[in-house]
Design an enzyme around this catalytic site. Structure first.
Site: not given
Length: 1305
Positions: A413-414, A716, A758, A838, A840, A940, A963
């Site tokens: 993972d990141k 958000k 991010r 990831t 992202d 994943k 996760n």
């Protein structure tokens, strides 16, 4: 107690089973039925709160444990031999003697199991007898009982700092807003507080809750292990249903914090609680070495049967060759000898009993002992201890330590794994204007300064902060440890300032941007309470689930040094920064790192298409948006506020809002208070909170504005999730280019992502009253639903989150952990391929990939992003064709192809489809690195399974969050990082570490040692048993294959059970073939364990052949010495048995790579034990085995010089080939591993100099690197762009060549 018929008991049991298996449960209060017998209790079918984790009971321990042990086939095999030995026709020796080995093994295992079960019993008894308060109708109050007395339907009262005894539906709290704070560290490791709210409309009695007034029915779902979901409702007498979710459930094992007391209704108890359903116990995995071991045991069984068949056939031929029946063949009780064929048949089984030790009975027990020893050394390695978190490595899977030395693929993972998961607010874009926050970047640059600058931030006091602090004592330890560097000290003191997650100075101190500072001041001076800038920061402060508490309200379990309580305000920090600006800029120039997102060039070149406003550093003057407080009440001062967030992103945004004067003061389920920079406090009424979920990728808060009375939805979320929901922005107030706010903001977001930040988008929506009332009805019905509740709740959220107004975006930096690039480089040099999976954006992941060294400048990076399956197919085919063409080119024989792949989740889903799966696997096989972006937890785990099964490789997955659990459990080895997001990944893993850098030593050193030690020990075990049993086999050729042994049966048993059992265990635990320094300095040595490794097919059979040779020498040297003599059988066998001991132990001495005092004690102790036991046995055994007895045999032998000559000659001749092989191996045609071992014996300074030269030689480009030519466009209809572009804004330039395979519309 009334008697009940068996039929009634069966009927009641069936009713109970149906009640427990129903999808919905209706629970009533137990109070009206208090004192009645169990048969009249409404909730009698559900289990009590007493738990039992023990496997055995005192009465049935022996049969249950034997049943458990007989699941191992080896135990069944030896028990079968014991039973066979009781049959007179086939017994080889006394039946009682045959019982000894298996009884010893079963007894040792039973003692271990009994001890473990007793410890579980003690833990259960302690837990079941913990005190709690249960309401009694007779006593009219809460009375003290034990946890085991709690029943479903009881009312339980919990007080502050008390552990919750069962799963309780929260009905009442001492807080006037119905809020109860809990800490879930015992469940998921998260130390931040979480809010739970009482079920609304149920408690109508004030000020105290009266349980007897509760007359509703609680309907809830069947128990499950999902800690984040609960569905239920309370049905009132008027049939009105009040929904209850996880936000109203107090879970067993959690701790009540910052709440005086709370009352709950027990919905699940005992083994049905969510915490117990998640307690699955230790995980069992079979290692690769263990699977190979089972195959070799099968080979040994075949070898045993072959030898027994030879013995049976030889006995048959020997009987047939006799002209008359010899007198020493005693007939059985019938008085007649069996026919030779039947005798040979019986002899087959007799030979199995005699040669049974060919199958190593003690091998499995020895392996378990060796692994326990290996785990002890791993967990006590000081280099794997993290002082900052006071944690060391945890080993949870006890039987796969050797797999650590065979890893070929790592899936990581990141966020929180490669990065610190400490979110730092870096940039923001508001209404199309970008604010770079240069001043804050300077502060972060100071934090990277290795020495004195770091103390500028943290140590502003006259006295230095203590280097250590305690969670357990009231007084902090002021002892200063001079042995650590300033970086370690700053980390510890930084953490010491707070006991809250995500609250280090790095995360909480934000220096405002000067221009944005002035912009907000201007808005406030014009009394614009609805300005977009104010809405942006209000959204940051409100749209979250942050729990607000007072810094003076400490949790009772935590104490912090008084000196560590002070934190600098942003402006104080900025003032100190200005005094050090010169050294900062020199530092930035001196350390131009790729992963640094703040550089002078990047700030100058960062000019997206939108308007950018910034202020020079010299123009910044000390100023404040915080006027003197209008109230002297300590509760309203921002310094006393403490924010406890569930994620670091939320904490970073709240602290950013606080830096600009928007202080989140308090939060209840119905309201949230924010103090503006002007000092005015706004109390928003919270109408609803639309929590974050992985499908929507956003969260929202619906509030009523205290001034305008409007219904406002603040949202958000991820940029792609917000951008597609936008309606008309504030464009009516602007003209010209400023109208296209969304487009400009998207450009800012892209630049943020390329800098590795991010990104989040902030939006709002004004909801009309009519729309809100209609929506609230749907929302209420969805919350009260049981079936499809998650879908209905999500549908109501999606229904409201439309036509949003974009306010802006934020860029948050998640910094790399310490030594991540060095760790990844070492792993890649060790032959391990590293993948990053990831959620992202691709741009963010690529930037982090370059920063951590996963991607390099000379790499060919393939960016795959396809919207349809045809394009994905063409890209895979095209790239594979280029790879084949490259490999077929004779000019590329000595070159290494450096190709990396970046793929998003949508494209990955297409690539993993059945028809494209093989092509995708063929492509990634040639990639040195793969980055999978925007992937889900299920993707994943699927990627890990595909690579593991298709390529037949050993895989390791590492992550830190919930996760990552699926991915961790799908790999051969799962490693969890106990980071800031709790312990869910660590609890689901096989090993838990605190830093990614610990992987380096865990794999390269301990992994290598564990594998080589265990592999060599297993091979030695097989050799030892084959060498010894062959002595008996060779003797059969001279005794008519009659299954006679020339060694006493007791000594045969003791030989493997005691005399030669401890040395191989010591060998498997303590041997070091090469030092840790050399393994870390030359990671390529790790490759010896990959693939087949040391435990190869050839290694096993060479060792078996060597055992055959040594047994021949050990047998025939005494045979030729005593040939034509009249010695008895045991006199012939005793020197042979002694020689076998010396040969087997000296063989191990040759294999041992590092000798210690323990080695000498055990080796010499084994020899001494042999002589002591044998001499004693020979002295007392007068009539042990009539008619032949070993009385005084060894004593007589030791008086004969021939005995010593036989032992010496047999040992030398038997071990000479192996010794010569080792000499040649260490002197001629040295392998890299042998060279490293030679270097390891040299002086440390010479060794370090050699490793430095090796590293410089490796970095100089020994291997030629090459790239693919640009492949042609796959199709004319869907062209593919191959763009030569930079992947970073400022410093990723030059040699970077990126293949962007992105399908166009």
């Amino acid at each position: 107690m009334t008697w009940r018929s068996p039929l009634a008991l069966v009927r009641d049991a069936l009713r109970g089973q149906r009640a427990r298996e129903n999808e919905l449960r209706s629970l009533e209060s137990n109070l009206p039925y208090e004192g009645l017998e169990k048969g009249k209790q409404p909730n009698r079918y559900f289990p009590s709160n007493a738990i039992k984790t023990t496997k055995y009971s005192l009465l049935f321990f022996i049969p249950m444990n034997l049943y458990e042990q007989f699941h191992r086939l080896a135990n069944l095999y030896f028990v079968g031999l014991v039973i066979l030995n009781f049959i007179p026709e086939v017994n080889a020796f006394q039946p009682e003697i045959a019982l000894i080995p298996i009884c010893v093994i079963l007894s040792l295992t039973a003692m271990k199991d009994a001890w473990e079960d007793f410890r579980r019993y003690q833990s259960d008894r302690k837990l079941n007898n913990m005190p709690c308060f249960i309401y009694s109708r007779k006593a009219k109050q809460f009375v003290e009982r034990h946890w085991k007395d709690v029943r479903v339907g009881d009312f339980v009262k919990v007080v502050c700092n008390e552990i919750i005894p069962a799963d309780l539906l929260l009905l009442y709290t001492s807080d006037p807003n119905g809020v109860c704070h809990i800490e879930t560290a015992n469940l998921d490791g998260e130390t931040n507080l979480k809010q739970r709210t009482a079920v609304s409309g149920v408690c109508n009695t004030h000020p105290e809750f009266e349980p007897e007034s509760f007359n509703g029915i609680v309907v809830c779902e069947k128990p499950n292990n999902n800690l984040n979901h609960f569905k239920g409702y309370v049905e009132k007498p008027d049939k009105q249903k009040v929904g209850a979710g996880i936000e109203s459930l107090l879970l067993r094992g959690c701790t009540v914090r910052n709440t005086d007391h709370a009352v709950g209704f027990v919905v699940y108890a005992g083994r049905e609680t969510k915490s117990m359903l998640n307690n699955s116990g230790p995980r069992y995995k079979r290692s690769k070495l263990e699977r190979r071991l089972n195959i070799d045991v099968l080979f040994c069984v075949i070898l045993l049967f072959t030898m027994c068949l030879i013995g049976a056939l030889g006995h048959y031929l020997w009987l047939n060759a006799m002209p008359v029946v010899p007198p020493y063949l005693v007939p059985p009780t019938s008085g007649h000898l069996y026919r030779p064929s039947l005798t040979s048949f019986y002899m087959f089984f007799t030979m199995i009993i005699l040669l049974q030790i060919l199958i190593p009975i003690s091998l499995y027990v020895s392996i378990e002992l060796v692994k326990i020893g290996q785990i002890f050394f791993i967990t006590n390695d000081i280099d794997l201890y993290d002082e900052e978190t006071d944690s060391r490595i945890q080993c949870k899977a006890l039987n796969i330590t050797e797999d650590l030395g065979q890893i070929e693929y790592i899936f990581s993972d990141k966020t929180g794994t490669l990065t610190e998961n400490k979110m730092v607010f870096r940039r923001c874009s508001i209404m199309g204007t970008e604010y770079p926050h240069k001043e804050n970047a300077i502060r972060l640059a100071v934090l990277d300064e290795p020495e004195a600058e770091e103390e500028v931030i943290f140590n502003q006091h006259a006295r230095p902060l203590p280097t250590r602090w305690s969670l357990d004592s009231e007084e902090a330890n002021a002892e200063d440890t001079h042995g650590h560097g300033s970086r370690r000290r700053s980390k510890v003191t930084g953490n010491a300032q707070s006991d809250v997650a995500f609250s280090s100075p790095l995360e909480t101190e934000v220096v405002p941007d000067g221009k944005l500072f002035q912009k907000i001041s201007g808005s406030l001076s014009h009394s614009q309470k609805t300005d977009a800038y104010l809405d942006f920061f209000l959204a940051l402060a409100i749209c979250n689930t942050v729990v607000v508490s007072m810094a003076t309200t400490k949790r009772r379990r935590v104490s912090v040094s008084p000196q560590a309580k002070h934190t600098n305000t942003p402006l104080e920090t900025l003032s100190s920064l200005m005094r050090n600006a010169g050294s900062i800029f020199k530092f930035c120039k001196r350390n131009p790192k790729r992963h640094r997102t703040f550089t002078e060039d990047s700030e100058e070149n960062f000019q997206p298409s939108g308007q950018t406003e910034e202020v020079g550093i010299t123009a910044l003057r000390p100023c404040s948006l915080h006027p003197p407080s209008l109230s002297d009440e300590p509760a309203l001062t921002s310094d006393n506020l403490r924010y406890e967030a569930e994620s670091p992103d939320e904490a970073a945004l709240v602290y950013a809002a606080k830096a600009y004067g928007f202080n989140l003061l308090s939060r209840t389920p119905d309201s949230v208070s924010v103090r503006l920079p002007s000092g005015e406090v706004l109390d928003f009424e919270v109408l609803d909170t639309l929590t974050f979920d992985s499908n929507r990728k956003r969260m929202s808060v619906l509030v009523r504005h205290p001034i305008t009375k409007e219904y406002i939805l603040y949202t958000k979320g991820a940029d792609f999730a917000i951008m597609e929901l936008l309606g008309t922005p504030y464009a009516e107030h602007f003209s010209g280019n400023k109208k296209n706010i969304a487009t400009v903001t998207q450009r800012h977001l892209d630049c943020y992502a390329k800098e590795g930040l991010r990104t989040l988008c902030i939006a709002k929506k004004v909801v009309s009253e009519a729309v809100y009332k209609h929506w609230s009805v749907d929302r209420k019905n969805a919350m009260a639903a049981i079936e499809n509740r998650e879908r209905l709740v999500m549908d109501t959220a999606v229904q409201l989150e439309k036509n949003l107004t974009l306010l802006g975006a934020t860029g948050i930096e998640d910094r790399l952990q310490e030594n991540v690039p060095d760790t990844i480089q070492a792993l890649r040099e060790a032959g391990i391929k590293v993948w990053v999976l990831t959620g992202d954006k691709p741009e963010t992941a690529v930037n982090i990939g370059y920063a951590c060294g996963l991607l390099e400048d000379e790499d060919l990076v393939i960016n795959m992003g396809c919207k349809d399956k045809l394009t994905c197919t063409n890209i895979l085919d095209c790239t594979l064709e280029e790879v084949r063409r490259y490999n077929a080119d004779p000019r590329n024989v000595d070159t290494t192809l450096n190709m990396s792949l970046v793929i998003d989740g949508l494209t990955l889903e297409k690539a993993l489809s059945p028809d494209l799966l093989d092509r995708f696997v063929a492509l990634v096989k040639h990639c040195r690195a793969v980055l999978c972006c925007r992937v889900t937890p299920l993707q994943k785990s699927r990627v890990v399974k595909v690579i593991r099964e298709k390529l037949k490789v050993m895989t390791l997955a590492v992550g830190d969050g919930a996760n990552d659990v699926n991915m961790i459990q799908a790999a051969d080895i799962g490693i969890g990082i106990s980071g800031q997001e709790g312990m869910q990944a660590a609890m689901a893993s096989d090993f838990a570490i605190s830093r990614f850098k610990h992987l380096k030593k865990l794999l390269l050193v301990h992994g290598h040692w564990c594998y080589t030690r265990l592999a060599n020990m297993i091979i030695y075990f097989f050799y030892k048993n084959v060498a010894y049993v062959n002595l008996l086999f060779w003797y059969q050729f001279f005794c008519g294959f009659s299954a006679t042994a020339m060694i006493d049966y007791w000594l045969m048993i003791f030989f493997n059970l005691f005399f030669t059992s401890v040395p191989p265990i010591m060998f498997g635990v303590m041997d070091k073939d090469i030092s840790a320094e050399m393994l870390l300095g030359v990671p390529e040595l790790y490759k010896t364990g990959q693939g087949e490794g040391d435990y190869r097919f050839t290694t096993f059979w060479v060792s078996i052949l060597d055992a055959f040779y040594q047994s021949l020498v050990c047998f025939f040297v005494p045979y030729f010495v005593y040939q034509d003599s009249d010695i008895d059988m045991f006199t012939f066998g005793t020197p042979m048995n002694t020689s076998a001991l010396f040969i087997i132990l000296m063989h191990l001495s040759i294999e041992i790579k590092s000798w210690t005092v323990v080695h000498w004690i055990i080796m010499l102790g084994s020899v001494a034990l042999y002589f002591i036991v044998t001499l004693a046995y020979s002295a007392v055994c007068v009539t042990c085995n009539p008619p032949s007895n070993p009385y005084w045999i060894l004593q007589s032998q030791m008086e004969d010089p021939m005995f010593y000559l036989i032992c010496i000659l047999s040992t030398v001749v038997a071990l000479l080939p192996r010794y010569i092989f080792h000499v040649l191996q260490n002197s001629i045609a040295l392998s890299p591993f042998i060279q490293a071992k030679h270097l390891d014996r040299k002086d440390p300074s010479i060794r370090e100099e050699w490793m430095k030269e090796l590293r410089s030689y490796r970095g100089g480009g020994q291997v030629k690197r090459s790239r693919l030519s640009t492949p042609p466009s796959p199709t004319l209809e869907t062209p593919v762009d191959f763009i030569h572009e930079s992947l970073a804004v400022a410093d990723i330039m030059g040699d970077d060549f990126t293949l962007n395979a992105i399908a166009k519309n």
